[in-house]
Design a protein around this motif. Structure first.
Motif: not given
Lengths: 518, 394
Positions: B215-216, B381-385, B387-394
């Protein structure tokens, strides 16, 4: 509280080590007496008199605090006709002071080998203040230089709302930014950041509504696996209308003008710079071109400024030298000319621009030099800091306060010097211009008419901010009309980075731009 | 080329070291400094400057590993004057027995006394870089041996440019004698994180590390997973294959004292898994220029390189970083090796284990610099596939 003054001298690492090794140091007007009650201003004066090695690193400088009777240990080099130049014996030093704790750690080994016991870094706060100020000022200078290089108008940062600007200047981090691991180095990052700012401006509820209406999640998901960072981010983007609509929503809800396209462009290129990747110049110019097509003419300038201030000095100056290579006579023309596209872009912008908004290099330089010099003199005078070599030459006590008369005389001298410099510079420019006119006539004829006009104005001392006449305006339009189309699309992508100047220069048709530089 | 910087970007101290060395008349000079202080960089700039000053001289740059040789050869400085410099490993240099006017030897601490003597005899002037405290190979060379043999002028660099303050703290907790000063401009992104991750099982650990590493990984910014031994590499690759439901990889065979990873790398390429073993002449750093790749390397072969995201798995309390017999001969070698491994990161570092306790060398990790988390736990903490970090970000 009793006023305490100390005499300080800022040395570079090599100067310090040389001084310790040789026992004496040659220097010129650099010892500054500072007042403990005005330490910040005094320290800044000390640093402004230090050699400019372009480093703000803690190990790059060390301070020498001198004994009150330091002048006893000087030897003036009068035989060279330079009374201000002297040899200063090492005996004059009370102690060597690192600028910070970190500086102390960095210099510990060298100090140990030189058998020097370092003092406590007591000026750390003043050093940090000076360094932060210099870092900010250099970033601002880079941004402006980049704008000038591109031939754009002066940036107008006040047109960006105050609750948006800190995110673009890097003064404020977007919430949850550290969670966006997957977005890093993808084309999704800039859009996500722009949407995030949109959310901050319009509020959570509205953001959710608009995200659904415009399919913001889908946009991000589509761009997530897109690593093509060398392509323009908004130019010909199918998402451009989404950005424009979001800008309209902000205008409607908050009553402020925020260009989401500008946010996307700036966040995209800052992302590339912060990831230590090379920015594609071709892509950047296309994006700026797209922003420039907007009704708000400051958009491209603002974006260029915000991007340029985060680039490295060498990246910006390389482009600048290349675009204005006629000014930098000492440059080797064969090693330039990698950025024909930026030259053309810059010329095109300058041709489009009304003359009073034109950033002519020579005049700008002179004006800025003059402003900077006056500012420095003013600051120094205000801080009551005084170069004390004059006192020591005449045998006065170096801790005396400067008199008003002395201050005034210094000010007058500086003004006279400034004026003389200005005259000299004008004369020199005129002479260079004449020389250039003769030697580079054919090349010069190709140069745009507007530039020529401003050169002439500058030489004859005319105010270059005059409005152009109608004939001149027409001539400019004609010039721009006959110019070939913006050539970026037909050229190979050009990117630049730290090493680029060394690795790529000279590969790209040097003859085309070569000219006599005797 | 990430670690390469032009002369004008060198620090004042590095520039001073360069001018100091140039102006010395001694036949040898020693640049000391810890990982990331720019020893190799200064050595390379020195090579260019000496070569310009002596245009008819013969010049050779010696490295200890193939990976470093490739890295040095790809620097702009060497690329623009390919015919001017010979870049090779010390084994090749000693095999050729060719004499050079100027020899620049990197990672001197990993060379034995005999080899160093031979190199000296084949050099007109010898410039070395390295630090005995960083020795990770089983040899008999000590700092005093270098001084007695070469009587070099010494310059010391102590500013670690690529390490963030947090990474510096972690490295120092592993090797307390390391005299590190974090670089002023070291990356301080919000993403610059150090994590000690615990998993319930080896399989969970492998799966998590792989997902996080991929992912990184980015084109030009590969992730790297570091292992103390080749056996660990195979074990991990086997787990990844199972996790991805791919065919079992072939075990690298011994070929003339080294493992042959040709089939291993080809297997993953055929399976469309972006996993490459890098080291001993296998794999290439340029593979990752245009696509996201995860490199597998040993601690040894990673020396001299740095990566944005570094993963160091399998650090259970019973993990063997150095075989007991070697550790008896070289006390502290495990410490130095792990130090080398953690200092490969210039931004993110993930150390993981799956036993009840982590390795004893990690027992003093500074709490204010390291986030401890459970794999599969909520504080991941992960940017694993998934989770929805990208949505949480914006």
């Amino acid at each position: 509280m009793a006023k305490k003054t100390v005499c300080l001298l800022a040395l570079t690492l090599s100067e310090w080590l040389n001084w310790v090794a040789a026992g004496r140091l040659r220097l010129n007007n650099r010892i500054v007496q500072i007042d403990s009650q005005k330490e910040l201003e005094g320290f800044a004066a000390v640093m402004y008199h230090a050699p400019d090695n372009s480093f703000f690193d803690d190990g790059a400088y060390i301070l020498a605090e001198l004994k009150p009777d330091w002048s006893v240990y000087q030897e003036v080099l009068e035989s060279f006709g330079a009374a201000s130049v002297m040899w200063l014996g090492l005996e004059s030093v009370k102690e060597f002071i690192p600028v910070s704790e970190r500086g102390a750690l960095l210099l510990k080994g060298d100090a140990h080998r030189a058998r020097v016991a370092l003092g406590q870094p007591k000026y750390e706060n003043a050093w940090n203040a000076w360094r932060n100020n210099e870092t900010r000022s250099r970033a601002d200078q880079r941004g402006k230089l980049f704008v000038r290089t591109l031939g754009l108008k002066e940036p107008k940062l006040n047109s960006i709302p105050s609750d948006v600007l800190p995110f673009l200047l890097g003064d404020k981090k977007l919430p949850n930014a550290d969670k966006a691991v997957k977005l890093g180095s993808t084309r999704a990052l800039a859009w996500a950041k722009a949407f995030s700012v949109f959310g901050i401006l319009v509020g959570e509820e509205e953001k959710v509504k608009q995200a659904k209406d415009f399919g913001l999640s889908e946009i991000i998901k589509k761009l997530l696996a897109d690593y093509s960072m060398n392509c323009p981010i908004i130019y010909k983007s199918s998402y451009l209308c989404v950005a424009d609509n979001l800008s309209l929503v902000i205008k409607e809800k908050k009553g402020i003008n925020v260009s989401v396209s500008l946010l996307v462009v700036v966040f995209h290129y800052l992302g590339i710079i912060f990831a230590e990747k090379e920015v594609s110049l071709k892509a950047l110019l296309e994006d700026l071109e797209a922003l420039g097509e907007n009704n708000d003419s400051a958009l491209a300038s603002n974006a260029a400024y915000l991007i340029g201030r985060n680039m490295s000095d060498i990246q910006v100056t390389t482009l600048f030298y290349d675009v204005f290579s006629d000014v930098f006579l000492f440059l080797d023309s064969k090693s330039l000319s990698i950025y024909n596209n930026i030259s053309n872009y810059s010329k095109k912008n300058r041709n489009k621009m009304p003359e009073h908004e034109h950033c002519n290099t020579k005049d700008k330089f002179q004006q800025e030099r003059s402003n900077t010099k006056n500012k420095l003199i003013h600051e120094q005078s205000n801080a009551e800091n005084k170069l004390i070599h004059e006192q020591s030459d005449t045998g006065h006590n170096n801790q005396q306060e400067p008199t008003n008369a002395e201050n005034q005389s210094q000010q007058e001298q500086s003004n006279a010097e400034n004026q003389s410099h200005q005259e000299h510079s004008n004369a020199e420019n005129k002479s260079l211009q004449e020389q250039s006119n003769i030697e580079n006539k054919s090349q010069y004829e190709q140069y745009d008419a507007e530039n020529k006009l401003i050169h002439e104005q500058s030489d004859t001392g005319h105010n270059n901010q005059q409005e152009p006449t109608n004939t001149e305006k027409n001539h400019q339009h004609e010039q721009s009309d006959v110019k070939e189309e913006f050539p970026l699309k037909t050229q190979a992508p050009n990117s630049f980075g730290l090493a680029k100047r060394e690795t790529t220069m000279g590969k790209d048709k040097p003859e085309k731009r070569s000219k006599s530089k005797t | 080329m990430r670690w390469w910087v032009d002369f004008n970007v060198l620090s004042e101290k590095q520039k001073w070291a360069l001018s100091n060395i140039r102006n010395q008349f001694q036949s040898s000079h020693w640049i000391q400094g810890f990982a990331g202080t720019g020893k190799s960089l200064v050595l390379l700039h020195l090579m260019e400057q000496m070569s310009i000053a002596n245009p008819n001289s013969t010049v050779c740059f010696i490295t200890y590993t193939n990976a470093l040789t490739a890295l040095v050869a790809s620097t702009p400085l060497v690329e623009k004057a390919k015919n001017r410099f010979v870049i090779q490993t010390h084994t090749k240099f000693l095999g050729d027995r060719k004499k050079f006017d100027f020899v620049f030897l990197d990672e001197v601490q990993d060379i034995g006394v005999d080899d160093l003597t031979k190199i000296k005899n084949l050099s007109g002037k010898l410039y070395i870089a390295g630090d005995p405290d960083q020795k990770i190979y089983d040899n008999d060379l000590k700092a005093n041996d270098i001084i007695n043999l070469l009587n070099p002028q010494i310059s010391e660099l102590n500013e670690v440019f690529r390490l963030t303050p947090r990474l510096c703290k972690v490295a120092q907790s592993i090797l307390p004698e390391a005299r590190l000063v974090a670089g002023l401009y070291a990356r301080t992104n919000a993403n610059a994180t150090i994590h000690l991750m615990h998993a319930n099982s080896v399989d969970t650990e492998c799966a998590w590390v792989w997902k996080e590493a991929i992912a990184r990984a980015r084109p030009g910014d590969p992730s790297v997973i570091l292992f103390p031994h080749h056996d660990n590499i195979y074990d991990f690759a086997y787990c990844v294959s199972r996790f991805l439901a791919k065919l079992t990889p072939p075990r690298p065979r011994m070929l003339r004292n080294r493992r042959d990873y040709t089939l291993f790398n080809a297997h993953f390429k055929n399976q469309d898994v972006p996993l490459v073993y890098l080291g001993s002449g296998f794999g290439s750093l340029t593979d990752s220029d245009y696509k996201p790749i995860v490199y597998f390397m040993t601690y040894h072969s990673a020396k001299g390189l740095d990566f944005k995201s570094v993963f160091i798995p399998f650090l259970n309390d019973d993990a063997v970083i150095v075989r007991p017999a070697n550790l008896l001969k070289n006390p502290g070698l495990d410490r130095r090796l792990l130090f080398v491994a953690v200092t490969r990161s210039r931004e993110n570092l993930f150390i993981s284990y799956s036993g009840s306790k982590c390795h004893y060398l990690l027992s003093n990790l500074p709490n204010d610099a390291v986030v401890k988390a459970e794999i599969g736990g909520t504080n991941l903490v992960s940017g694993n596939v998934d989770d929805n970090d990208e949505e949480e970000f914006f």
